[in-house]
Write a protein that holds these residues in place. Structure first.
Motif, PDB file in Angstrom:
ATOM      1  N   LYS A 329      15.613  27.400  -9.359  1.00 12.72           N
ATOM      2  CA  LYS A 329      15.795  28.838  -9.578  1.00 12.72           C
ATOM      3  C   LYS A 329      16.990  29.099 -10.482  1.00 12.72           C
ATOM      4  O   LYS A 329      16.917  29.914 -11.416  1.00 12.72           O
ATOM      5  N   ARG A 330      18.114  28.399 -10.241  1.00 15.69           N
ATOM      6  CA  ARG A 330      19.299  28.611 -11.061  1.00 15.69           C
ATOM      7  C   ARG A 330      19.057  28.175 -12.503  1.00 15.69           C
ATOM      8  O   ARG A 330      19.567  28.792 -13.445  1.00 15.69           O
ATOM      9  N   ALA A 333      17.090  30.958 -14.127  1.00 22.45           N
ATOM     10  CA  ALA A 333      17.911  32.169 -14.242  1.00 22.45           C
ATOM     11  C   ALA A 333      18.922  32.039 -15.376  1.00 22.45           C
ATOM     12  O   ALA A 333      19.293  33.035 -16.014  1.00 22.45           O
ATOM     13  N   GLN A 348      12.424  36.324  -9.626  1.00 25.12           N
ATOM     14  CA  GLN A 348      13.489  35.784  -8.789  1.00 25.12           C
ATOM     15  C   GLN A 348      13.283  36.088  -7.319  1.00 25.12           C
ATOM     16  O   GLN A 348      13.636  35.274  -6.460  1.00 25.12           O
TER      17      GLN A 348
END
Length: 482
Positions: A329-330, A333, A348
């Motif tokens: 996810k990071r 992002a 997200q």
């Protein structure tokens, strides 16, 4: 491809690489100017009805080199083998709602004849809809052709379309207590073993048969700190795991290989996960050896290199801190506006690790080592073509042109697989079979006329085999759960 409610007919689908219409996949010449002998298309999650389109194609087939066409439907094959009428009805409802796995195989009848014993079908277990209905699109379906004439020597090509399940791969990527790569590899290996087991029962794994498997194989990108891997690529390189796949199946020495060789995960094109309504803006042509063309398909390497550029200001990315799920996810992002440029979908609030960009749609093949030593597969267009212009799905359609050559003498000497590791004992890749998915071999396949070739004998040394030209057109799905 073709699963969006916006598509009303096959004619609305684009041709290979975005050139023309879908029908051009059955008549378009290769980049070197020669016509294909076989065209195989897999629709992994479609709601389209092919009957009328096929009837129109067959009515004017006299003008096409590919004058024979057979279609297959996972729901229809499942209905033949399912003795539970209520379950068959529910599967039909599920296919209407959730899409169905279908395929088309077109070929030149002067060079090939269909093998009446070469049909293949199997369900691939996935969590059931509403707790009771098998997902009809998670399956594999196939038909087989035999090369005619003395030069062909009875070489058989089995073309299998598939949509692999994703639940075990997804679970592996999200379990912080286990190695995500090993878990994803085992999940894919279990499915590949199921295909081999069913093919073995159908006597499709002899030394004269090549099994081409294409569609949504649901391979995923696996992040482990700063290390990046592709699950399928790692499976194919793991000789012990390949041995475990084939254990006790009484197969000749052989293995799974990818038609398009890749030496690194960074070279793999991204085929998933895209915004269904937004096109990728990186260009629509593959990078070729020695080319200075700045435009190319979006690759896993592109995604990771941009993420590493941002990691200088994001220590948690550089050091790979935290659970693996958070790392996926990071990483996305951190890409910011690049995601919009690429048309990559990223939500997200409900993101899961298996929705990270991946090369899910592939073409692999199984052949005995003996046959493989006479075999050459050439790629006139350099490899996979990803059509970023065909929207309506979170996958993008993939096409592949292949020139297959069989030589009269060996062009290599393959070494047999290493034995499975000691802990990969009996039953290592086996699972409890779903009783509803067990088929009676006598009921599995509607035989074609008796004039077709029977299963060929064991492979002997080839003599002056001519080249055969294949075209494969992969397909995509829209469901975020795939």
């Amino acid at each position: 491809m073709g699963n969006s409610s916006n598509f009303q007919s096959v004619d609305q689908l684009q041709g290979p690489g975005g050139r023309g219409k879908f029908q051009d996949a059955l008549g378009e010449r290769f980049v070197d100017g020669l016509a294909p002998d076989v065209s195989f298309a897999t629709f992994v999650e479609t709601r389209l009805n092919f009957r009328e389109w096929i009837e129109q194609y067959m009515a004017k087939r006299s003008s096409s080199r590919l004058d024979s066409l057979v279609a297959q439907s996972a729901r229809r094959e499942g209905k033949k083998s399912n003795r539970n009428l209520m379950l068959s009805l529910m599967e039909g409802i599920a296919a209407t709602y959730n899409g169905n796995l279908k395929s088309m195989l077109a070929f030149c009848s002067k060079d090939f004849v269909e093998d009446s014993s070469g049909g293949l079908f199997g369900r691939l277990n996935e969590p059931r809809l509403g707790g009771m209905v098998p997902n009809p699109k998670k399956a594999f379906i196939g038909r087989s052709l035999v090369l005619q004439g003395e030069a062909g020597r009875g070489i058989r090509l089995s073309f299998v379309g598939t949509h692999f399940p994703i639940s075990q791969v997804a679970a592996a990527l999200e379990d912080p207590s286990k190695d995500p790569l090993e878990g994803a590899k085992i999940a894919l290996a279990k499915t590949l073993r199921k295909v081999l087991k069913k093919a073995s029962l159908r006597k499709l794994t002899d030394e004269k048969t090549i099994i081409f498997l294409q569609g949504d194989i649901n391979s995923r990108t696996v992040l482990r700190g700063s290390e990046v891997n592709d699950a399928l690529l790692e499976v194919l390189e793991d000789e012990s795991l390949q041995s475990a796949m084939q254990a006790e199946l009484e197969l000749p020495p052989g293995r799974w290989r990818e038609v398009v060789p890749h030496h690194s995960v960074n070279d793999l094109p991204v085929t998933y996960k895209f915004n269904a309504e937004k096109s990728c803006q990186t260009g629509n042509s593959p990078v070729r050896s020695g080319s200075n063309d700045p435009e190319h398909y979006l690759t896993i390497g592109d995604v990771m290199s941009k993420a590493r550029m941002r990691s200088s200001s994001a220590p948690e990315l550089r050091n790979g801190c935290g659970f693996q799920h958070g790392l996926y996810k990071r990483t996305l992002a951190s890409l910011g506006e690049w995601l919009d440029t690429w048309g990559v979908a990223f939500k997200q609030h409900d993101f899961r690790s298996f929705r990270f960009p991946a090369c899910a749609d592939r073409v692999i093949y199984w052949a005995s080592d003996e046959l493989h030593d006479y075999l050459s597969l050439e790629l006139p267009r350099g490899g996979y073509e990803v059509n970023h212009g065909q929207l309506g799905s979170d996958h993008r359609p993939v096409s592949l042109e292949v020139v297959m050559k069989l030589y009269s003498s060996k062009i290599r000497h393959s070494t047999h697989l290493k034995p499975a590791r000691s802990f990969m004992g009996e039953g290592y890749l086996s699972e409890a079979e779903d009783l509803a998915s067990e088929e009676d071999p006598d009921d599995l396949y509607e035989a074609t006329p008796k004039t077709v070739a029977s299963s060929p004998p064991a492979f002997g040394k080839a003599a002056s085999l001519s080249s055969r030209r294949l075209f494969a057109d992969g397909a995509a799905s829209e469901d975020e759960g795939t």
